[in-house]
Design a protein around this motif. Structure first.
Motif, PDB file in Angstrom:
ATOM      1  N   MET A  62     -11.639   1.227  30.299  1.00 51.01           N
ATOM      2  CA  MET A  62     -10.548   0.522  29.615  1.00 51.01           C
ATOM      3  C   MET A  62     -10.832   0.393  28.125  1.00 51.01           C
ATOM      4  O   MET A  62      -9.953   0.588  27.298  1.00 51.01           O
ATOM      5  N   THR A  63     -12.106   0.059  27.796  1.00 49.48           N
ATOM      6  CA  THR A  63     -12.466  -0.055  26.387  1.00 49.48           C
ATOM      7  C   THR A  63     -12.290   1.274  25.669  1.00 49.48           C
ATOM      8  O   THR A  63     -11.811   1.327  24.536  1.00 49.48           O
ATOM      9  N   ALA A  64     -12.679   2.376  26.327  1.00 47.71           N
ATOM     10  CA  ALA A  64     -12.532   3.702  25.728  1.00 47.71           C
ATOM     11  C   ALA A  64     -11.061   4.009  25.462  1.00 47.71           C
ATOM     12  O   ALA A  64     -10.715   4.581  24.417  1.00 47.71           O
ATOM     13  N   MET A  65     -10.191   3.634  26.402  1.00 44.36           N
ATOM     14  CA  MET A  65      -8.760   3.869  26.212  1.00 44.36           C
ATOM     15  C   MET A  65      -8.222   3.051  25.041  1.00 44.36           C
ATOM     16  O   MET A  65      -7.440   3.550  24.222  1.00 44.36           O
ATOM     17  N   LYS A  66      -8.645   1.794  24.947  1.00 51.20           N
ATOM     18  CA  LYS A  66      -8.200   0.954  23.833  1.00 51.20           C
ATOM     19  C   LYS A  66      -8.669   1.516  22.500  1.00 51.20           C
ATOM     20  O   LYS A  66      -7.910   1.527  21.519  1.00 51.20           O
ATOM     21  N   ASN A  67      -9.910   1.983  22.459  1.00 53.17           N
ATOM     22  CA  ASN A  67     -10.426   2.566  21.223  1.00 53.17           C
ATOM     23  C   ASN A  67      -9.662   3.829  20.850  1.00 53.17           C
ATOM     24  O   ASN A  67      -9.373   4.075  19.670  1.00 53.17           O
ATOM     25  N   ALA A  68      -9.333   4.644  21.866  1.00 50.50           N
ATOM     26  CA  ALA A  68      -8.576   5.867  21.605  1.00 50.50           C
ATOM     27  C   ALA A  68      -7.195   5.548  21.044  1.00 50.50           C
ATOM     28  O   ALA A  68      -6.727   6.197  20.095  1.00 50.50           O
ATOM     29  N   LEU A  69      -6.512   4.533  21.625  1.00 52.29           N
ATOM     30  CA  LEU A  69      -5.206   4.126  21.104  1.00 52.29           C
ATOM     31  C   LEU A  69      -5.319   3.576  19.689  1.00 52.29           C
ATOM     32  O   LEU A  69      -4.472   3.842  18.821  1.00 52.29           O
ATOM     33  N   LEU A  70      -6.372   2.820  19.432  1.00 55.95           N
ATOM     34  CA  LEU A  70      -6.589   2.244  18.112  1.00 55.95           C
ATOM     35  C   LEU A  70      -6.763   3.341  17.068  1.00 55.95           C
ATOM     36  O   LEU A  70      -6.127   3.318  16.008  1.00 55.95           O
ATOM     37  N   ILE A  71      -7.602   4.319  17.376  1.00 54.06           N
ATOM     38  CA  ILE A  71      -7.851   5.414  16.433  1.00 54.06           C
ATOM     39  C   ILE A  71      -6.590   6.245  16.244  1.00 54.06           C
ATOM     40  O   ILE A  71      -6.254   6.655  15.126  1.00 54.06           O
ATOM     41  N   ALA A  72      -5.859   6.503  17.338  1.00 54.11           N
ATOM     42  CA  ALA A  72      -4.635   7.286  17.241  1.00 54.11           C
ATOM     43  C   ALA A  72      -3.600   6.586  16.357  1.00 54.11           C
ATOM     44  O   ALA A  72      -2.948   7.223  15.522  1.00 54.11           O
ATOM     45  N   ALA A  73      -3.449   5.276  16.536  1.00 56.21           N
ATOM     46  CA  ALA A  73      -2.495   4.524  15.722  1.00 56.21           C
ATOM     47  C   ALA A  73      -2.871   4.573  14.244  1.00 56.21           C
ATOM     48  O   ALA A  73      -2.015   4.793  13.374  1.00 56.21           O
ATOM     49  N   ALA A  74      -4.160   4.384  13.947  1.00 58.72           N
ATOM     50  CA  ALA A  74      -4.609   4.418  12.553  1.00 58.72           C
ATOM     51  C   ALA A  74      -4.396   5.793  11.941  1.00 58.72           C
ATOM     52  O   ALA A  74      -3.913   5.916  10.803  1.00 58.72           O
ATOM     53  N   CYS A  75      -4.739   6.850  12.687  1.00 56.65           N
ATOM     54  CA  CYS A  75      -4.606   8.206  12.147  1.00 56.65           C
ATOM     55  C   CYS A  75      -3.142   8.592  11.946  1.00 56.65           C
ATOM     56  O   CYS A  75      -2.800   9.258  10.960  1.00 56.65           O
ATOM     57  N   LEU A  76      -2.271   8.173  12.853  1.00 57.22           N
ATOM     58  CA  LEU A  76      -0.850   8.480  12.678  1.00 57.22           C
ATOM     59  C   LEU A  76      -0.270   7.739  11.475  1.00 57.22           C
ATOM     60  O   LEU A  76       0.553   8.289  10.732  1.00 57.22           O
ATOM     61  N   LEU A  77      -0.698   6.490  11.272  1.00 59.89           N
ATOM     62  CA  LEU A  77      -0.254   5.765  10.083  1.00 59.89           C
ATOM     63  C   LEU A  77      -0.724   6.468   8.815  1.00 59.89           C
ATOM     64  O   LEU A  77       0.028   6.601   7.835  1.00 59.89           O
ATOM     65  N   ALA A  78      -1.978   6.915   8.798  1.00 58.53           N
ATOM     66  CA  ALA A  78      -2.506   7.632   7.637  1.00 58.53           C
ATOM     67  C   ALA A  78      -1.744   8.919   7.400  1.00 58.53           C
ATOM     68  O   ALA A  78      -1.375   9.254   6.262  1.00 58.53           O
ATOM     69  N   LEU A  79      -1.496   9.657   8.469  1.00 57.52           N
ATOM     70  CA  LEU A  79      -0.759  10.913   8.357  1.00 57.52           C
ATOM     71  C   LEU A  79       0.623  10.682   7.761  1.00 57.52           C
ATOM     72  O   LEU A  79       1.052  11.384   6.830  1.00 57.52           O
ATOM     73  N   LEU A  80       1.324   9.677   8.275  1.00 59.57           N
ATOM     74  CA  LEU A  80       2.688   9.434   7.816  1.00 59.57           C
ATOM     75  C   LEU A  80       2.732   8.858   6.407  1.00 59.57           C
ATOM     76  O   LEU A  80       3.699   9.075   5.677  1.00 59.57           O
ATOM     77  N   SER A  81       1.686   8.128   5.998  1.00 57.86           N
ATOM     78  CA  SER A  81       1.694   7.596   4.633  1.00 57.86           C
ATOM     79  C   SER A  81       1.604   8.723   3.612  1.00 57.86           C
ATOM     80  O   SER A  81       2.310   8.713   2.601  1.00 57.86           O
ATOM     81  N   THR A  82       0.743   9.734   3.867  1.00 55.20           N
ATOM     82  CA  THR A  82       0.658  10.839   2.922  1.00 55.20           C
ATOM     83  C   THR A  82       1.826  11.807   3.078  1.00 55.20           C
ATOM     84  O   THR A  82       2.243  12.437   2.105  1.00 55.20           O
ATOM     85  N   ILE A  83       2.362  11.922   4.292  1.00 54.00           N
ATOM     86  CA  ILE A  83       3.595  12.704   4.447  1.00 54.00           C
ATOM     87  C   ILE A  83       4.712  12.072   3.616  1.00 54.00           C
ATOM     88  O   ILE A  83       5.461  12.765   2.916  1.00 54.00           O
ATOM     89  N   GLY A  84       4.811  10.743   3.672  1.00 54.29           N
ATOM     90  CA  GLY A  84       5.848  10.059   2.890  1.00 54.29           C
ATOM     91  C   GLY A  84       5.683  10.270   1.404  1.00 54.29           C
ATOM     92  O   GLY A  84       6.669  10.411   0.668  1.00 54.29           O
TER      93      GLY A  84
END
Length: 408
Positions: free
Chosen positions: A1-23
């Motif tokens: 469960m912790t691994a899944m939460k960490n994966a979601l956390l990293i995915a959310a952060a990376c998608l935000l970073a991706l979209l900020s520079t895309i913007g």
């Protein structure tokens, strides 16, 4: 469960970073035809000013918002929590893209500038994403996550122009509406990935936080001033490269838009792959490794400024390797060393430094390119080399400062 939460956390952060520079990069292939095609419209005929001047302001206004947002949003998240700040800024940036699209349909230049500035301000949440990962992860996983986050930032500079080029044929505002939908989807992911936070017991208002806890306040501390100086010099080399290697390609290699885009794809691909491998723990003191990577940045940028055509092309493509490793090393070390100052403020300082370097190199380049474009590249290479020397000579205190010492 912790691994899944960490994966979601990293995915959310990376998608935000991706979209900020895309913007930030989305309008680059869209705006030139609107301002320089010679066809009159409401955007290029504002107050009788020259269209190229209006274009320059339109390009500059988003990075200006990023500069301010990077300085303020990290400390804001220290006060109000990472989750609410990330949710608010993601939804607000989506609204900013929507208003940008409306401004283009109405051909309202003032509304366009206001929307682009506000969007940049809210997309300065990269510091919050970095702080979130640095705070909730530790050890090798944190190092890898920060490297992946940097890779997402790099990839955004490639994905933004590509998205615009692929979709603008359906309508000039279509890329912005796609960005709206993507940001709202990421906001939902953030809501799922980040648990609710206990309300803060602090009574300071948002204005007091913005005034008294912004990232630049950290410069009152000697070690952070040293980090700021070295980081500013290193990123001046990086931003000189980003801003002026396309002009070098036009002047010295005879490249057109398609040629520049092909080289940019190669550069961003190398840099993204390097960012993924930069997450591995390295041998030796981190400042010594960071110094070596700063020297590598200087060498790559110097090849473009002083080398021949093929050496310069090699420098452009290989630049991404030392840049990716430098960022991962410095950000992870700063997270461990200065966490007592508030992770959001520390990551905000690093992001603000990069934005400031963008502005300084743009101003310097506007003068030096009148003489020779290579001069601004050589200046950037020299500054990155100085940063490497400064990091190599730096001897920080034996132990990191704790929270109570940081707030004295």
């Amino acid at each position: 469960m912790t691994a899944m939460k960490n994966a979601l956390l990293i995915a959310a952060a990376c998608l935000l970073a991706l979209l900020s520079t895309i913007g930030a990069s989305l309008p680059y292939p869209i705006l030139p035809p609107l301002f320089a095609s010679g066809a009159a419209n409401g955007l290029n005929q504002f107050m009788g000013l020259p269209p190229k001047l209006l274009f320059g302001v339109a390009i500059m206004i988003n990075p200006l918002g990023l500069l301010i947002g990077s300085a303020l949003l990290g400390p804001m998240s220290d006060r109000y929590g990472r989750r609410p700040v990330l949710l608010l800024t993601a939804c607000g940036a989506a609204l900013g893209h929507a208003v940008t699209a409306v401004a283009m349909l109405l051909e309202s230049y003032p509304l366009f500038l206001a929307a682009r500035f506000a969007t940049g301000l809210l997309e300065g949440n990269g510091a919050v994403a970095r702080a979130m990962l640095a705070e909730r992860l530790d050890g090798p996983l944190r190092l890898r996550a920060i490297a992946w986050l940097n890779g997402a930032f790099h990839l955004g500079w490639l994905a933004g122009p590509l998205l615009a080029g692929l979709t603008v044929g359906f309508g000039v505002t279509v890329p912005f509406w796609i960005a709206v939908g993507a940001l709202l989807a990421v906001a939902l992911l953030v809501a799922l990935a980040l648990p609710g936070e206990a309300p803060s017991t602090l009574t300071t208002s948002w204005w007091q936080v913005a005034r008294d806890r912004h990232a630049l306040n950290l410069l009152r501390h000697g070690e952070l001033r040293t980090l700021f100086a070295a980081q500013l010099a290193a990123t001046c080399g990086v931003t000189a490269f980003y801003e002026y290697y396309p002009l070098w390609l036009v002047e010295f290699a005879g490249y057109d838009t398609q040629g520049i885009a092909a080289i940019n794809v190669a550069l961003c691909g190398v840099m993204t792959l390097a960012s993924l491998s930069a997450g591995r723990a390295g041998d030796g003191p981190p400042l010594r490794r960071a110094a070596c990577f700063a020297f590598g940045i200087a060498a790559a940028v110097g090849l473009v400024g002083a080398g021949g055509l093929w050496l310069g092309m090699a420098g452009i493509v290989l630049f991404g390797i030392p840049n990716a490793y430098y960022n991962a090393t410095v950000q992870n070390w700063a997270a461990e060393r200065f966490s007592g100052h508030g992770m959001g403020a520390v990551m905000g300082l690093l992001s603000t430094t990069f934005c400031l370097a963008n502005i300084l190199m743009a101003l310097a380049g506007s003068v030096l390119t009148l003489i020779d474009t290579r001069l601004i590249l050589l200046l950037g290479a020299g500054l990155s080399a100085w940063a490497g020397w400064r990091l190599l000579a730096w001897r920080p205190m034996a132990a990191p400062m704790n929270l109570s010492e940081a707030r004295k």
